[in-house]
Scaffold this motif. Structure first.
Motif, mmCIF file in Angstrom:
data_model
loop_
_atom_site.group_PDB
_atom_site.id
_atom_site.type_symbol
_atom_site.label_atom_id
_atom_site.label_comp_id
_atom_site.label_asym_id
_atom_site.label_seq_id
_atom_site.Cartn_x
_atom_site.Cartn_y
_atom_site.Cartn_z
ATOM 1 N N GLU A 425 10.478 1.442 -13.626
ATOM 2 C CA GLU A 425 10.925 1.694 -12.058
ATOM 3 C C GLU A 425 10.397 3.190 -11.597
ATOM 4 N N SER A 426 10.424 3.976 -12.469
ATOM 5 C CA SER A 426 9.909 5.279 -11.976
ATOM 6 C C SER A 426 8.313 5.225 -11.518
ATOM 7 N N TYR A 427 7.602 4.414 -12.038
ATOM 8 C CA TYR A 427 6.382 4.330 -11.753
ATOM 9 C C TYR A 427 5.888 3.424 -10.743
ATOM 10 N N LEU A 428 6.820 2.517 -10.034
ATOM 11 C CA LEU A 428 6.449 1.484 -9.102
ATOM 12 C C LEU A 428 6.581 2.403 -7.651
ATOM 13 N N ASN A 429 5.528 2.135 -6.791
ATOM 14 C CA ASN A 429 5.458 2.586 -5.611
ATOM 15 C C ASN A 429 7.157 2.417 -4.786
ATOM 16 N N PRO A 430 7.348 3.594 -4.333
ATOM 17 C CA PRO A 430 8.754 3.441 -3.836
ATOM 18 C C PRO A 430 9.040 2.468 -2.446
ATOM 19 N N CYS A 431 7.704 2.059 -1.980
ATOM 20 C CA CYS A 431 7.944 0.901 -1.053
ATOM 21 C C CYS A 431 8.638 -0.216 -1.327
ATOM 22 N N ILE A 432 8.514 -0.662 -2.793
ATOM 23 C CA ILE A 432 9.221 -1.821 -3.276
ATOM 24 C C ILE A 432 10.763 -1.778 -3.148
ATOM 25 N N LYS A 433 11.135 -0.385 -3.748
ATOM 26 C CA LYS A 433 12.622 -0.535 -3.671
ATOM 27 C C LYS A 433 13.374 -0.496 -2.133
ATOM 28 N N GLN A 434 12.488 0.246 -1.307
ATOM 29 C CA GLN A 434 13.117 0.378 -0.007
ATOM 30 C C GLN A 434 12.973 -0.842 0.735
ATOM 31 N N GLU A 437 15.730 -3.312 -0.738
ATOM 32 C CA GLU A 437 17.096 -2.601 -0.052
ATOM 33 C C GLU A 437 17.182 -3.096 1.518
ATOM 34 N N TYR A 438 16.215 -3.011 2.170
ATOM 35 C CA TYR A 438 16.158 -3.428 3.610
ATOM 36 C C TYR A 438 16.479 -4.917 3.767
ATOM 37 N N ASP A 439 15.763 -5.720 2.898
ATOM 38 C CA ASP A 439 15.741 -7.076 2.974
ATOM 39 C C ASP A 439 17.392 -7.511 2.507
ATOM 40 N N THR A 440 18.011 -7.049 1.697
ATOM 41 C CA THR A 440 19.081 -7.416 1.247
ATOM 42 C C THR A 440 20.191 -6.900 2.284
ATOM 43 N N LYS A 441 20.028 -5.986 2.981
ATOM 44 C CA LYS A 441 21.026 -5.371 4.240
ATOM 45 C C LYS A 441 20.875 -6.134 5.219
ATOM 46 N N LYS A 442 19.430 -6.649 5.586
ATOM 47 C CA LYS A 442 19.236 -7.139 7.085
ATOM 48 C C LYS A 442 18.976 -8.874 6.729
ATOM 49 N N GLU A 482 5.097 -0.692 7.676
ATOM 50 C CA GLU A 482 4.453 0.772 7.833
ATOM 51 C C GLU A 482 5.633 1.784 8.470
ATOM 52 N N GLU A 483 6.394 1.337 9.316
ATOM 53 C CA GLU A 483 7.363 2.326 9.902
ATOM 54 C C GLU A 483 8.265 2.735 8.810
ATOM 55 N N LEU A 484 9.015 1.521 8.048
ATOM 56 C CA LEU A 484 9.996 1.875 7.321
ATOM 57 C C LEU A 484 9.706 2.578 6.191
ATOM 58 N N CYS A 485 8.435 2.328 5.671
ATOM 59 C CA CYS A 485 7.876 2.947 4.285
ATOM 60 C C CYS A 485 7.037 4.255 4.653
ATOM 61 N N GLN A 486 6.618 4.455 5.931
ATOM 62 C CA GLN A 486 5.851 5.554 6.358
ATOM 63 C C GLN A 486 4.383 5.641 5.658
ATOM 64 N N VAL A 487 3.789 4.352 5.575
ATOM 65 C CA VAL A 487 2.297 4.250 5.006
ATOM 66 C C VAL A 487 1.473 3.570 6.007
ATOM 67 N N LEU A 498 -0.121 -0.461 -4.510
ATOM 68 C CA LEU A 498 1.081 -1.390 -4.087
ATOM 69 C C LEU A 498 0.748 -2.797 -4.960
ATOM 70 N N GLN A 499 -0.492 -3.040 -5.158
ATOM 71 C CA GLN A 499 -0.829 -4.397 -5.795
ATOM 72 C C GLN A 499 -0.454 -4.072 -7.225
ATOM 73 N N LEU A 500 -0.709 -3.076 -7.838
ATOM 74 C CA LEU A 500 -0.289 -2.875 -9.109
ATOM 75 C C LEU A 500 1.084 -2.753 -9.348
ATOM 76 N N SER A 501 1.851 -2.102 -8.552
ATOM 77 C CA SER A 501 3.308 -1.975 -8.569
ATOM 78 C C SER A 501 4.053 -3.398 -8.494
ATOM 79 N N LEU A 502 3.557 -4.164 -7.428
ATOM 80 C CA LEU A 502 4.093 -5.416 -7.213
ATOM 81 C C LEU A 502 3.724 -6.398 -8.463
ATOM 82 N N ASN A 503 2.514 -6.168 -9.125
ATOM 83 C CA ASN A 503 2.058 -7.113 -10.305
ATOM 84 C C ASN A 503 3.253 -6.770 -11.182
ATOM 85 N N LEU A 504 3.335 -5.608 -11.257
ATOM 86 C CA LEU A 504 4.450 -5.088 -12.461
ATOM 87 C C LEU A 504 5.759 -5.570 -12.212
#
Length: 511
Positions: A425-434, A437-442, A482-487, A498-504
């Protein structure tokens, strides 16, 4: 060690001028030598050293000529006038001193034999035995197994002989190269005889060879190549003794740690162990096998899904599988059945072979992995690892199959190797975790939307169709990401990340 007449003759030649007599017999054992004066015939010795000037034929009429050693001070004496004898020594040295020289020569051989035997009893290394033998024999010594692999040689030799140097440096005798002309003929000679003596093999080089037999097989060859001095009869007698010591040495140890053979299965095992230093060694070994490699190599590895298989069971399974496949050879390696497949087809198995193998695997509760193909047999250690990875991936993903192809799991295997490093998880792009968490909350679907968007190569129309949403809704969700993850989702480097992180991420949650 018993000293033969040839050994005594060789030793005496280094000290005094000595020639063979009419009754010379090189194979007779010399257990004792005594010097005798006129009319005093010893009765308890094997050889008599007498002075020619003091010779009385009547006194020795009952003595065998093979037991007589004549000493004369006259080098011009006509040999035809001498009585039949084993050796003629030309020296002004007294008879008693010549007797001591004989004793010293015999003692030297006795001590050498005892030292060799002592090294064996003390579990010394094979190289130490060779070094010990080299001290007496002088000529370089080389020990090879039947596959022409150099097991040991005299490392302190100057290697000024081109044949010797090339052969030892390669580690294998290349049967098509310059260095093998001596050894190739030596092996051919050993096929008909137990030993060869002073056989002219290449130009000015001569060789003496001794066959060493272990468990009824010809497994090693000791070869002397002429360099510093010709090979004498005494050298050859010592070489034969050394060969007997080698046979004892291999019998008292695990000979498999030293000896190889000319079977293709043995070469496959050595390849899996990655023992070959270079292609030249491998090619020399293959040339000793009645086998012509084809274009493509594959490795099929088989193991039990649940049960432990003993060696006998694995052997029966391997024999059954080899029969159903074409151009296949099996070995038992590291508790696996490893099968080398070699043919010209780009496919490892044809349709019928695949069907038969799947049925056999299912009936016997086995699973198997098949590697990619390679053009070089030297790569089969890597192919073996691929086949193991294929089996491991099938087990990890809980696939409903028994036969797994590495080509189907190449990308997954890279992801799996990364997962096994830990803390993924330390190597995944932070967008995935953000987004998670957003999907779970909203109770939203931003992560699902991003996955579909990347899966469709960032094509909005295809993504909206797959998600069954309007294109405007997709545009809104992408901007929200883009707004939420600032990308910036138009950044190529970000897309790759993102592709590599999501595949993993997806592979981690695939089970």
């Amino acid at each position: 060690m018993r000293v033969t007449m040839s050994m005594l003759y060789t030793g005496l030649k280094t000290c005094v001028l000595c020639q063979k007599g009419i009754a010379y017999n090189k194979q007779l054992y010399v257990d004792d030598v005594c010097f005798s004066k006129k009319s005093k015939l010893p009765t308890d010795i094997s050889y008599v050293l007498i002075d020619w000037s003091d010779y009385d034929q009547q006194a020795y009429v009952h003595s065998s000529p093979e037991m007589l050693i004549l000493a004369t001070r006259d080098e011009q004496v006509d040999r035809d006038t001498l009585p039949p004898c084993a050796l003629v020594v030309y020296s002004a040295t007294s008879l008693s001193q010549l007797f001591e020289i004989c004793r010293d020569v015999m003692r030297y051989y006795f001590q050498w034999g005892d030292e060799l035997l002592s090294l064996i009893m003390k579990n010394k290394d094979l190289q130490e035995l060779v070094s010990c033998a080299h001290q007496l024999l002088k000529n370089p010594i080389m020990i090879l197994d039947s596959s022409m692999k150099v097991l040991a040689f005299t490392p302190d030799d100057t290697m000024d002989d081109a044949i010797w140097k090339l052969t030892v440096e390669k580690g294998y005798a290349d049967l098509d190269g310059q260095s093998s002309l001596v050894l190739k003929r030596g092996l051919a000679l050993l096929n008909d005889h137990d030993s060869a003596y002073n056989h002219p093999m290449h130009g000015d080089s001569w060789a003496s060879a001794k066959n060493v037999v272990v468990n009824g097989n010809r497994v090693a060859l000791v070869s002397l190549i002429q360099k510093n001095h010709p090979i004498s009869e005494g050298d050859f007698a010592c070489l034969c003794y050394f060969g007997d010591m080698l046979a004892l040495y291999f019998k008292t140890r695990d000979s498999l740690s030293y000896l190889t053979d000319n079977r293709l299965e043995s070469i496959i095992t050595d390849l899996l162990d990655e023992r070959f230093k270079n292609e030249a060694e491998l090619n020399a070994r293959i040339r000793n096998v009645n086998w012509l490699p084809k274009l493509n190599f594959f490795i099929l590895t088989i193991q039990s899904c649940h049960l432990f298989l003993n060696k006998m069971q694995m052997k029966k399974i391997s024999e059954a599988i080899v029969k159903m496949l074409s151009n296949a050879w099996a070995v038992i390696y590291d508790d696996h059945i490893v099968i080398l497949i070699n043919h010209n087809s780009p496919l490892s198995l044809n349709v019928q072979e695949t069907s038969n193998l799947r049925y056999f695997l299912k009936q016997n509760q086995l699973c198997a992995g098949i590697s990619n193909s390679e053009k070089k047999i030297s790569e089969i250690a890597r192919l073996y690892r691929q086949s193991l990875i294929a089996i491991e991936m099938g087990s990890y993903l809980d696939l409903a199959d028994d036969l797994f192809l590495f080509s189907d799991h190449r990308v997954n295997s890279m992801l799996y190797a990364f997962i096994k490093l830990g803390d993924v998880e330390s190597y995944l792009n932070p967008c995935i975790k953000q987004l998670q968490e957003y999907d779970t909350k909203k109770n939203a679907a931003l992560l699902k939307t991003l996955i579909a968007y990347l899966k469709n190569n960032c094509k909005q129309l295809k993504t909206s169709q797959d998600l069954f949403i309007q294109r405007g809704t997709l545009t809104y969700r992408l901007k929200k990401i883009e707004e939420l993850c600032q990308v910036n989702l138009s950044d190529d480097k970000l897309i790759f990340d993102l592709q590599l992180s999501l595949n993993l991420y997806l592979f981690m949650h695939a089970k």
